[in-house]
Scaffold this motif. Sequence first.
Motif, mmCIF file in Angstrom:
data_model
loop_
_atom_site.group_PDB
_atom_site.id
_atom_site.type_symbol
_atom_site.label_atom_id
_atom_site.label_comp_id
_atom_site.label_asym_id
_atom_site.label_seq_id
_atom_site.Cartn_x
_atom_site.Cartn_y
_atom_site.Cartn_z
ATOM 1 N N GLN A 112 0.969 4.126 -2.703
ATOM 2 C CA GLN A 112 0.746 5.528 -2.334
ATOM 3 C C GLN A 112 1.823 6.432 -2.947
ATOM 4 O OE1 GLN A 112 0.201 5.976 1.932
ATOM 5 N NE2 GLN A 112 0.780 8.136 1.809
ATOM 6 N N LEU B 129 0.828 -1.204 0.000
ATOM 7 C CA LEU B 129 0.000 0.000 0.000
ATOM 8 C C LEU B 129 0.868 1.262 0.000
ATOM 9 C CD1 LEU B 129 -3.068 0.152 0.020
ATOM 10 C CD2 LEU B 129 -2.986 0.570 2.473
ATOM 11 N N TRP B 130 1.957 1.208 0.741
ATOM 12 C CA TRP B 130 2.862 2.362 0.804
ATOM 13 C C TRP B 130 3.517 2.597 -0.562
ATOM 14 C CZ3 TRP B 130 4.119 6.819 2.387
ATOM 15 C CH2 TRP B 130 5.444 7.316 2.387
ATOM 16 N N ALA C 2 8.008 11.366 10.904
ATOM 17 C CA ALA C 2 7.252 10.200 10.454
ATOM 18 C C ALA C 2 8.075 9.324 9.519
ATOM 19 C CB ALA C 2 5.979 10.650 9.756
ATOM 20 N N ALA D 64 13.939 8.775 5.331
ATOM 21 C CA ALA D 64 13.249 8.009 6.365
ATOM 22 C C ALA D 64 13.397 6.506 6.132
ATOM 23 C CB ALA D 64 11.765 8.388 6.405
ATOM 24 N N VAL E 267 -2.362 5.619 5.703
ATOM 25 C CA VAL E 267 -2.551 5.602 4.251
ATOM 26 C C VAL E 267 -2.955 6.976 3.760
ATOM 27 C CG1 VAL E 267 -3.510 4.254 2.353
ATOM 28 C CG2 VAL E 267 -3.796 3.440 4.699
ATOM 29 N N GLY E 268 -2.288 7.460 2.734
ATOM 30 C CA GLY E 268 -2.664 8.701 2.073
ATOM 31 C C GLY E 268 -3.165 8.425 0.679
ATOM 32 N N GLN E 269 -3.682 9.438 -0.003
ATOM 33 C CA GLN E 269 -4.246 9.354 -1.356
ATOM 34 C C GLN E 269 -5.634 8.726 -1.286
ATOM 35 O OE1 GLN E 269 -3.360 10.308 -4.447
ATOM 36 N NE2 GLN E 269 -1.202 10.843 -4.275
ATOM 37 N N ARG F 125 8.134 16.384 7.928
ATOM 38 C CA ARG F 125 9.051 15.492 7.225
ATOM 39 C C ARG F 125 9.968 14.701 8.161
ATOM 40 N NH1 ARG F 125 5.599 15.927 4.383
ATOM 41 N NH2 ARG F 125 5.354 17.407 2.685
ATOM 42 N N ALA G 16 12.569 13.326 1.593
ATOM 43 C CA ALA G 16 12.260 12.986 2.986
ATOM 44 C C ALA G 16 11.948 11.506 3.155
ATOM 45 C CB ALA G 16 11.086 13.835 3.475
ATOM 46 N N ILE G 17 11.182 10.940 2.235
ATOM 47 C CA ILE G 17 10.836 9.518 2.434
ATOM 48 C C ILE G 17 12.017 8.610 2.111
ATOM 49 C CG2 ILE G 17 8.340 9.897 2.181
ATOM 50 C CD1 ILE G 17 8.489 8.694 -0.620
ATOM 51 N N ARG H 189 6.659 7.141 7.318
ATOM 52 C CA ARG H 189 5.981 7.117 6.017
ATOM 53 C C ARG H 189 4.957 8.247 5.928
ATOM 54 N NH1 ARG H 189 5.044 0.560 5.102
ATOM 55 N NH2 ARG H 189 7.212 0.106 4.600
ATOM 56 N N PRO H 190 5.439 9.487 5.938
ATOM 57 C CA PRO H 190 4.514 10.626 5.956
ATOM 58 C C PRO H 190 3.764 10.742 4.633
ATOM 59 C CG PRO H 190 6.733 11.382 5.487
ATOM 60 C CD PRO H 190 6.836 9.918 5.798
ATOM 61 N N PRO H 191 2.464 10.960 4.673
ATOM 62 C CA PRO H 191 1.735 11.170 3.431
ATOM 63 C C PRO H 191 2.156 12.492 2.786
ATOM 64 C CG PRO H 191 0.253 11.263 5.340
ATOM 65 C CD PRO H 191 1.622 11.062 5.865
ATOM 66 N N PHE H 192 1.931 12.614 1.502
ATOM 67 C CA PHE H 192 2.295 13.841 0.792
ATOM 68 C C PHE H 192 1.354 14.977 1.166
ATOM 69 C CE2 PHE H 192 1.995 16.573 -3.071
ATOM 70 C CZ PHE H 192 3.303 17.048 -3.067
ATOM 71 N N TRP I 167 9.396 15.970 -0.699
ATOM 72 C CA TRP I 167 8.747 14.789 -0.140
ATOM 73 C C TRP I 167 9.534 13.517 -0.484
ATOM 74 C CZ3 TRP I 167 5.535 10.629 -2.229
ATOM 75 C CH2 TRP I 167 4.884 9.900 -1.232
ATOM 76 N N LYS J 238 8.144 21.139 -3.894
ATOM 77 C CA LYS J 238 7.310 20.457 -2.894
ATOM 78 C C LYS J 238 7.357 18.932 -3.089
ATOM 79 C CE LYS J 238 2.480 20.437 -1.295
ATOM 80 N NZ LYS J 238 2.578 20.338 0.163
ATOM 81 N N LEU K 178 1.012 6.742 -6.646
ATOM 82 C CA LEU K 178 -0.103 7.661 -6.889
ATOM 83 C C LEU K 178 0.372 9.113 -6.781
ATOM 84 C CD1 LEU K 178 -2.962 5.810 -4.959
ATOM 85 C CD2 LEU K 178 -2.868 6.241 -7.422
ATOM 86 N N THR K 179 1.313 9.353 -5.895
ATOM 87 C CA THR K 179 1.843 10.718 -5.759
ATOM 88 C C THR K 179 2.719 11.061 -6.962
ATOM 89 O OG1 THR K 179 1.742 10.403 -3.362
ATOM 90 C CG2 THR K 179 2.980 12.300 -4.154
#
Lengths: 217, 217
Positions: free
Chosen positions: A109, A105-106, B63, A166, B80-82, B60, A162-163, B65-68, A159, A155, A112-113
């Motif tokens: 996600q 799922l991650w 987390a 992380a 979960v994001g999106q 940032r 950052a991920i 797995r921070p969502p966008f 992101w 932006k 999708l971004t």
Amino acid sequence: MPQKPKRKPTRKPYELFYWPGIPGRGEYVRLALEDARAPYVDVVRERETGMDEMLELLGRESAKRPPFAPPFLRDGRVMVGQVAAILFYLGPRLGLAPNSEAGALWTHQIELTIADFVAESHDVHHPLSVGLYYEDQKREAARRAKDFREARIPKFLDWFEAILAANGATKTKARLVGASPTYADLSLFHTLDGLKYAFPKTMGRLLRNRPLVASLH
Amino acid sequence: MPQKPKRKPTRKPYELFYWPGIPGRGEYVRLALEDARAPYVDVVRERETGMDEMLELLGRESAKRPPFAPPFLRDGRVMVGQVAAILFYLGPRLGLAPNSEAGALWTHQIELTIADFVAESHDVHHPLSVGLYYEDQKREAARRAKDFREARIPKFLDWFEAILAANGATKTKARLVGASPTYADLSLFHTLDGLKYAFPKTMGRLLRNRPLVASLH
């Protein structure tokens, strides 16, 4: 007596349907299939009847679950449209996504971004209408491009940086999810490629301060 | 002696994070949670510390797995994001999606196409930049709206009408997938609602020839 080794059953190739010519969104699927050395047919390019087959499947009357638009993938009886959904389906099958629900799922996600990023990037050249030529909306495209360069690209890149951080990525091993490559890495690579081509100066400047994203390309 | 009936363990509520005020994309998730009468907290609206919590999770540094961007959902350790990914996750848990892989994927594919439709619809009012006021891009918005009304809305509505028909839907029982309601039905309902508000004449005219979509609203 040792048994004769069984031959691994040959897999029916995946069938990828996409417009021929320019790479476009089909390329994201192709990249994953190529990277995994999966057996597949690029139907419209490789089969003489390919374009007819694709239009037939897109046709409203005959198909039970017709995709809205190419690209779409056929795997036996399963048909999947939408790049992110196709990659979600292929990911675990090609070894390009984690098997756990949360991991899959991650990865999805992130994809999708990336898709949002690509859609915004594409819109820069068609701010008024995808049905109009770029020449007929050049002035508007220039205004939109300014916003995209100054506000949106940073932006998104922030992101991704950052991920990656992380996830414990390093400049020599930059992975978005876990330790192995996923389709999200391939998709981000391809997206960076396109952005560097379209906005060489902006990307050059922005990537200097985002070493992990930079090393993905 | 009859056993004392065990109390069904109370589920920890889902936590939905979204900007307060205007409905926006968070509404698609809220609709599904409400329809299923699922326990959930609309964090920013309901908790005094909600906004800080949301900004912290978007931050940032902290987390993994921070969502966008909002909306995003937290379910215990899963975040979960999106919108489409959130609904894909919630679907089977709320009884709003088929359990089979192919069925879940098809519902997701429809949702992704709705998301594309919504994104295009949103862009009509911000063809040059989401960072500019509508007033500063009014003329461009008018040009883009024309294309959206004449070329794009019909193309999307035709697809929905076709897949409803292929699913055996009738005017009294219009379902996009199978015989039970899914989150895709809820999302299309909500999207039609917005479009009817924004383009009452166009939608009135177009829905007259698309009886199945019309009956979904």
